[in-house]
Design a protein around this motif. Structure first.
Motif, mmCIF file in Angstrom:
data_model
loop_
_atom_site.group_PDB
_atom_site.id
_atom_site.type_symbol
_atom_site.label_atom_id
_atom_site.label_comp_id
_atom_site.label_asym_id
_atom_site.label_seq_id
_atom_site.Cartn_x
_atom_site.Cartn_y
_atom_site.Cartn_z
ATOM 1 N N GLY A 56 0.989 -1.287 0.009
ATOM 2 C CA GLY A 56 0.152 -0.066 -0.002
ATOM 3 C C GLY A 56 0.909 1.293 0.145
ATOM 4 N N TYR A 57 0.273 2.210 -0.554
ATOM 5 C CA TYR A 57 0.892 3.594 -0.217
ATOM 6 C C TYR A 57 -0.025 4.741 -0.312
ATOM 7 C CZ TYR A 57 -0.419 4.145 -5.427
ATOM 8 O OH TYR A 57 -0.968 4.519 -6.548
ATOM 9 N N LEU A 58 0.445 5.835 0.258
ATOM 10 C CA LEU A 58 -0.021 7.050 0.132
ATOM 11 C C LEU A 58 0.993 8.307 -0.220
ATOM 12 C CD1 LEU A 58 -2.338 8.551 2.979
ATOM 13 C CD2 LEU A 58 -0.612 9.950 2.249
ATOM 14 N N PHE A 59 0.518 9.184 -1.218
ATOM 15 C CA PHE A 59 1.520 10.171 -1.417
ATOM 16 C C PHE A 59 0.820 11.358 -1.478
ATOM 17 C CE2 PHE A 59 1.611 8.290 -5.665
ATOM 18 C CZ PHE A 59 0.851 9.494 -6.380
ATOM 19 N N GLY A 60 1.302 12.681 -1.053
ATOM 20 C CA GLY A 60 0.817 13.911 -1.285
ATOM 21 C C GLY A 60 1.656 14.934 -0.783
ATOM 22 N N ARG A 61 1.310 16.239 -0.661
ATOM 23 C CA ARG A 61 2.102 17.227 -0.237
ATOM 24 C C ARG A 61 1.397 18.530 0.332
ATOM 25 N NH1 ARG A 61 4.238 19.216 -6.276
ATOM 26 N NH2 ARG A 61 3.700 17.008 -6.537
ATOM 27 N N VAL A 62 2.045 19.362 0.999
ATOM 28 C CA VAL A 62 1.616 20.525 1.680
ATOM 29 C C VAL A 62 1.226 21.541 0.521
ATOM 30 C CG1 VAL A 62 1.968 21.951 3.467
ATOM 31 C CG2 VAL A 62 2.727 19.457 4.056
ATOM 32 N N HIS A 63 0.126 22.001 0.831
ATOM 33 C CA HIS A 63 -0.152 23.275 0.062
ATOM 34 C C HIS A 63 -0.748 24.348 0.946
ATOM 35 C CE1 HIS A 63 -0.480 21.116 -3.777
ATOM 36 N NE2 HIS A 63 -0.753 20.087 -2.915
ATOM 37 N N GLN A 64 -1.025 25.551 0.592
ATOM 38 C CA GLN A 64 -1.711 26.818 1.194
ATOM 39 C C GLN A 64 -2.832 26.811 0.787
ATOM 40 O OE1 GLN A 64 0.268 28.108 3.746
ATOM 41 N NE2 GLN A 64 1.656 26.915 3.480
ATOM 42 N N SER A 65 -3.941 27.086 1.733
ATOM 43 C CA SER A 65 -5.145 26.932 1.140
ATOM 44 C C SER A 65 -5.637 28.159 0.374
ATOM 45 C CB SER A 65 -6.095 26.985 2.418
ATOM 46 O OG SER A 65 -6.189 28.002 3.038
ATOM 47 N N GLU A 66 -6.426 28.170 -0.571
ATOM 48 C CA GLU A 66 -7.013 29.114 -1.610
ATOM 49 C C GLU A 66 -8.354 28.890 -1.927
ATOM 50 O OE1 GLU A 66 -4.709 30.196 -4.880
ATOM 51 O OE2 GLU A 66 -2.823 29.785 -3.942
ATOM 52 N N GLN A 67 -9.313 29.426 -1.669
ATOM 53 C CA GLN A 67 -10.659 29.334 -2.007
ATOM 54 C C GLN A 67 -11.195 28.322 -1.107
ATOM 55 O OE1 GLN A 67 -12.263 31.438 -4.555
ATOM 56 N NE2 GLN A 67 -10.274 32.494 -4.776
ATOM 57 N N MET A 68 -10.713 28.277 -0.017
ATOM 58 C CA MET A 68 -11.508 27.072 0.707
ATOM 59 C C MET A 68 -11.980 27.642 2.118
ATOM 60 S SD MET A 68 -8.247 24.362 0.364
ATOM 61 C CE MET A 68 -8.781 22.913 0.850
ATOM 62 N N LYS A 69 -12.397 28.838 2.273
ATOM 63 C CA LYS A 69 -12.746 29.589 3.139
ATOM 64 C C LYS A 69 -13.864 28.837 4.031
ATOM 65 C CE LYS A 69 -11.758 34.055 1.072
ATOM 66 N NZ LYS A 69 -12.184 35.299 0.305
ATOM 67 N N SER A 70 -14.739 28.129 3.370
ATOM 68 C CA SER A 70 -15.840 27.445 4.059
ATOM 69 C C SER A 70 -15.484 26.484 5.124
ATOM 70 C CB SER A 70 -16.907 26.850 3.248
ATOM 71 O OG SER A 70 -16.095 25.837 2.330
ATOM 72 N N ILE A 71 -14.031 26.146 4.985
ATOM 73 C CA ILE A 71 -13.469 24.978 5.964
ATOM 74 C C ILE A 71 -12.315 25.598 6.437
ATOM 75 C CG2 ILE A 71 -14.482 23.010 4.703
ATOM 76 C CD1 ILE A 71 -11.703 22.255 3.982
ATOM 77 N N MET A 72 -11.588 26.489 6.087
ATOM 78 C CA MET A 72 -10.265 26.969 6.611
ATOM 79 C C MET A 72 -9.995 28.425 6.167
ATOM 80 S SD MET A 72 -7.259 24.652 4.929
ATOM 81 C CE MET A 72 -8.106 23.141 4.558
ATOM 82 N N PRO A 73 -9.073 29.285 6.804
ATOM 83 C CA PRO A 73 -8.724 30.573 6.544
ATOM 84 C C PRO A 73 -7.904 30.544 5.450
ATOM 85 C CG PRO A 73 -8.647 30.365 8.762
ATOM 86 C CD PRO A 73 -8.961 29.027 8.294
ATOM 87 N N GLU A 74 -7.771 31.396 4.411
ATOM 88 C CA GLU A 74 -7.133 31.564 3.648
ATOM 89 C C GLU A 74 -5.643 31.556 4.233
ATOM 90 O OE1 GLU A 74 -7.392 32.115 -0.167
ATOM 91 O OE2 GLU A 74 -9.526 31.593 0.453
ATOM 92 N N GLY A 75 -4.725 30.697 3.160
ATOM 93 C CA GLY A 75 -3.312 30.387 3.485
ATOM 94 C C GLY A 75 -2.931 29.517 4.667
ATOM 95 N N THR A 76 -3.858 28.735 5.144
ATOM 96 C CA THR A 76 -3.775 27.670 6.095
ATOM 97 C C THR A 76 -3.150 26.605 5.288
ATOM 98 O OG1 THR A 76 -5.630 28.193 7.078
ATOM 99 C CG2 THR A 76 -4.941 26.018 7.598
ATOM 100 N N PRO A 77 -2.052 26.100 5.874
ATOM 101 C CA PRO A 77 -1.157 24.847 5.324
ATOM 102 C C PRO A 77 -2.155 23.595 5.623
ATOM 103 C CG PRO A 77 -0.214 25.464 7.395
ATOM 104 C CD PRO A 77 -1.332 26.553 7.174
#
Length: 149
Positions: A56-77
């Motif tokens: 099994g595997y999982l891959f991904g990366r850290v981003h800064q939020s944009e256009q996701m204000k309904s769940i987290m403030p802008e710029g949230t990692p």
């Protein structure tokens, strides 16, 4: 079974691509195609391994939020899970949950949220896994229906 974060080298790349080819053959997701190197590069990679075999595997990366204000403030990692896969014969044994939780602990100092999207055809099982087993919260859905002629 061992869960760990690994670096991307040629041998690991080959294993991950092979597993994505197996996933494609399952035809379990809309639009899924085998990965190539560019799909995997730059991601953090976590694997479940048993007797030297990646199961099994999982891959991904850290981003800064944009256009996701309904769940987290802008710029949230947040950590975007690009793919989480477990070989069919080892599913429903907690491996995916262990990969997810291991990753969550590994990225905790860098990200405030875990986020993912899915294009699965088996949405009931996937929702059970992510919502009920992992305690994620439903955010949005994109549905489709072919218009009959």
């Amino acid at each position: 079974m061992k869960i760990q974060e690994v670096s991307l080298n040629d041998a690991m790349l080959e294993q991950l691509i092979h597993l994505s080819e197996d996933w494609t053959a399952e035809k379990s997701c809309y639009g899924y195609r085998p990965n190539d190197k560019t799909d995997i590069e730059g991601n953090r990679i976590f694997i479940a391994e048993d007797d030297g075999r990646v199961i099994g595997y999982l891959f991904g990366r850290v981003h800064q939020s944009e256009q996701m204000k309904s769940i987290m403030p802008e710029g949230t990692p947040y950590f975007e899970v690009e793919e989480l896969y477990v070989v069919p014969e080892r599913r429903s044994r907690g491996i995916g949950a262990k990969l997810f939780r291991y990753t969550e602990k590994a990225v905790k100092s860098e990200a405030e949220y875990m986020v993912l999207s899915t294009a699965t055809k088996n949405w009931k099982a996937v929702f059970h896994f992510y919502l009920e087993e992992l305690g994620m919260t439903f955010w949005s859905a994109r549905l489709f229906r072919k218009i009959d002629a």
